[in-house]
Design a protein around this motif. Sequence first.
Motif, PDB file in Angstrom:
ATOM      1  N   TRP A  13      13.206  10.960  -6.503  1.00  0.00           N
ATOM      2  CA  TRP A  13      13.920  11.719  -7.532  1.00  0.00           C
ATOM      3  C   TRP A  13      15.314  11.171  -7.808  1.00  0.00           C
ATOM      4  N   ASP A  14      15.851  10.394  -6.890  1.00  0.00           N
ATOM      5  CA  ASP A  14      17.141   9.743  -7.150  1.00  0.00           C
ATOM      6  C   ASP A  14      16.959   8.441  -7.902  1.00  0.00           C
ATOM      7  N   GLU A  15      15.685   8.185  -8.318  1.00  0.00           N
ATOM      8  CA  GLU A  15      15.315   7.012  -9.104  1.00  0.00           C
ATOM      9  C   GLU A  15      15.549   5.705  -8.345  1.00  0.00           C
ATOM     10  N   ARG A  16      15.440   5.788  -7.023  1.00  0.00           N
ATOM     11  CA  ARG A  16      15.510   4.615  -6.170  1.00  0.00           C
ATOM     12  C   ARG A  16      14.195   4.469  -5.412  1.00  0.00           C
ATOM     13  N   ILE A  17      13.809   3.246  -5.087  1.00  0.00           N
ATOM     14  CA  ILE A  17      12.570   3.015  -4.350  1.00  0.00           C
ATOM     15  C   ILE A  17      12.660   3.692  -2.987  1.00  0.00           C
ATOM     16  N   MET A  18      11.631   4.461  -2.646  1.00  0.00           N
ATOM     17  CA  MET A  18      11.656   5.239  -1.410  1.00  0.00           C
ATOM     18  C   MET A  18      11.311   4.419  -0.171  1.00  0.00           C
ATOM     19  N   LYS A  19      10.652   3.278  -0.362  1.00  0.00           N
ATOM     20  CA  LYS A  19      10.266   2.396   0.744  1.00  0.00           C
ATOM     21  C   LYS A  19       9.339   3.091   1.745  1.00  0.00           C
ATOM     22  N   VAL A  20       8.449   3.935   1.235  1.00  0.00           N
ATOM     23  CA  VAL A  20       7.454   4.553   2.104  1.00  0.00           C
ATOM     24  C   VAL A  20       6.234   3.644   2.173  1.00  0.00           C
ATOM     25  N   LYS A  21       5.549   3.685   3.301  1.00  0.00           N
ATOM     26  CA  LYS A  21       4.372   2.848   3.487  1.00  0.00           C
ATOM     27  C   LYS A  21       3.217   3.719   3.953  1.00  0.00           C
ATOM     28  N   PRO A  22       2.067   3.664   3.267  1.00  0.00           N
ATOM     29  CA  PRO A  22       0.931   4.476   3.704  1.00  0.00           C
ATOM     30  C   PRO A  22       0.422   4.024   5.065  1.00  0.00           C
ATOM     31  N   ASP A  23       0.028   4.978   5.885  1.00  0.00           N
ATOM     32  CA  ASP A  23      -0.508   4.643   7.208  1.00  0.00           C
ATOM     33  C   ASP A  23      -1.955   5.079   7.388  1.00  0.00           C
ATOM     34  N   THR A  24      -2.484   5.802   6.395  1.00  0.00           N
ATOM     35  CA  THR A  24      -3.830   6.365   6.529  1.00  0.00           C
ATOM     36  C   THR A  24      -4.635   6.159   5.257  1.00  0.00           C
ATOM     37  N   ILE A  25      -5.896   5.785   5.413  1.00  0.00           N
ATOM     38  CA  ILE A  25      -6.824   5.727   4.290  1.00  0.00           C
ATOM     39  C   ILE A  25      -7.879   6.800   4.513  1.00  0.00           C
ATOM     40  N   ILE A  26      -8.221   7.501   3.444  1.00  0.00           N
ATOM     41  CA  ILE A  26      -9.129   8.648   3.510  1.00  0.00           C
ATOM     42  C   ILE A  26     -10.242   8.431   2.497  1.00  0.00           C
ATOM     43  N   GLY A  27     -11.460   8.727   2.886  1.00  0.00           N
ATOM     44  CA  GLY A  27     -12.546   8.551   1.941  1.00  0.00           C
ATOM     45  C   GLY A  27     -13.839   9.183   2.422  1.00  0.00           C
ATOM     46  N   PRO A  28     -14.900   9.038   1.637  1.00  0.00           N
ATOM     47  CA  PRO A  28     -16.198   9.625   1.962  1.00  0.00           C
ATOM     48  C   PRO A  28     -16.982   8.744   2.928  1.00  0.00           C
ATOM     49  N   PRO A  29     -18.053   9.274   3.519  1.00  0.00           N
ATOM     50  CA  PRO A  29     -18.865   8.465   4.447  1.00  0.00           C
ATOM     51  C   PRO A  29     -19.387   7.171   3.830  1.00  0.00           C
ATOM     52  N   GLN A  30     -19.634   7.193   2.514  1.00  0.00           N
ATOM     53  CA  GLN A  30     -20.197   6.002   1.871  1.00  0.00           C
ATOM     54  C   GLN A  30     -19.243   4.803   1.896  1.00  0.00           C
ATOM     55  N   LEU A  31     -17.941   5.052   2.078  1.00  0.00           N
ATOM     56  CA  LEU A  31     -16.972   3.949   2.073  1.00  0.00           C
ATOM     57  C   LEU A  31     -16.538   3.521   3.476  1.00  0.00           C
ATOM     58  N   GLU A  32     -17.064   4.170   4.508  1.00  0.00           N
ATOM     59  CA  GLU A  32     -16.593   3.900   5.865  1.00  0.00           C
ATOM     60  C   GLU A  32     -16.759   2.431   6.251  1.00  0.00           C
ATOM     61  N   ASP A  33     -17.927   1.870   6.045  1.00  0.00           N
ATOM     62  CA  ASP A  33     -18.156   0.473   6.441  1.00  0.00           C
ATOM     63  C   ASP A  33     -17.259  -0.480   5.651  1.00  0.00           C
ATOM     64  N   GLN A  34     -17.070  -0.174   4.374  1.00  0.00           N
ATOM     65  CA  GLN A  34     -16.232  -1.043   3.546  1.00  0.00           C
ATOM     66  C   GLN A  34     -14.770  -0.965   3.982  1.00  0.00           C
ATOM     67  N   PHE A  35     -14.313   0.234   4.332  1.00  0.00           N
ATOM     68  CA  PHE A  35     -12.959   0.367   4.883  1.00  0.00           C
ATOM     69  C   PHE A  35     -12.805  -0.498   6.128  1.00  0.00           C
ATOM     70  N   LYS A  36     -13.775  -0.408   7.032  1.00  0.00           N
ATOM     71  CA  LYS A  36     -13.695  -1.149   8.295  1.00  0.00           C
ATOM     72  C   LYS A  36     -13.653  -2.652   8.054  1.00  0.00           C
ATOM     73  N   ARG A  37     -14.542  -3.142   7.183  1.00  0.00           N
ATOM     74  CA  ARG A  37     -14.599  -4.586   6.930  1.00  0.00           C
ATOM     75  C   ARG A  37     -13.312  -5.095   6.285  1.00  0.00           C
ATOM     76  N   THR A  38     -12.737  -4.293   5.409  1.00  0.00           N
ATOM     77  CA  THR A  38     -11.570  -4.732   4.652  1.00  0.00           C
ATOM     78  C   THR A  38     -10.268  -4.608   5.428  1.00  0.00           C
ATOM     79  N   LEU A  39     -10.164  -3.565   6.282  1.00  0.00           N
ATOM     80  CA  LEU A  39      -8.859  -3.229   6.845  1.00  0.00           C
ATOM     81  C   LEU A  39      -8.754  -3.280   8.360  1.00  0.00           C
ATOM     82  N   PHE A  40      -9.868  -3.193   9.067  1.00  0.00           N
ATOM     83  CA  PHE A  40      -9.791  -3.005  10.513  1.00  0.00           C
ATOM     84  C   PHE A  40     -10.458  -4.109  11.334  1.00  0.00           C
ATOM     85  N   ILE A  41     -10.787  -5.211  10.696  1.00  0.00           N
ATOM     86  CA  ILE A  41     -11.337  -6.374  11.396  1.00  0.00           C
ATOM     87  C   ILE A  41     -10.328  -7.515  11.280  1.00  0.00           C
TER      88      ILE A  41
END
Length: 207
Positions: free
Chosen positions: A80-108
């Motif tokens: 709201w101060d119109e400056r970059i907040m520099k936050v970084k996401p730490d969690t990805i959330i999704g349905p069971p159908q994307l679990e394997d794709q999440f793992k292959r892309t982010l956790f290997i």
Amino acid sequence: KRTAALAQAAKLWPDELVVAALQAGNSLLCVDGVNFFSDVHPKNPFRPEASTWSNLRTNFQFNEANFASAFQDFRLIVGWDERIMKVKPDTIIGPPQLEDQFKRTLFIPTVADPNGGNAPINNIHFGKIKNMQILEELYLAPGVWYLAVTEGVEKPIVFQQRMAPTFEQISQPGSEYVIMNRKIVYTVTARGGVGYYLPHFCARYEE
């Protein structure tokens, strides 16, 4: 067994409220006057002429390229101060159908060489996201996924407990209820609610 089941239900209850709020975030208002997930969040709600920003992207399926784009956009979110907040996401959330794709892309840590080399190469996305949450409640929305900040003091959705779970039972053989109804009652009572915090800490993506 009944008491154990009630205890488990009481334990899961806060998470169920948070998940319901997450799913409804594109239709419920938040503090800046638009839906929690929206492509027209004002960068400064106190200055109507300010431009807008988005934590909702459609036609945006999960894949490596889209994750990289979403991760970068998240880190450039303006407060709201119109400056970059520099936050970084730490969690990805999704349905069971994307679990394997999440793992292959982010956790290997290593992946196959896209140029056809025999040796695996380092996965440039490994370590960017710490946590993965797979929600069965999203099964009917197989193309929806989220990035969120969940480990800091500030969280996108806040649960407030107003009364801790209290377990009660009506089981005395001589009680009027048991005599009249031929039933023994086990109950758990609790009070609490959830609310949206700043939308800067969570983003929704839809296929």
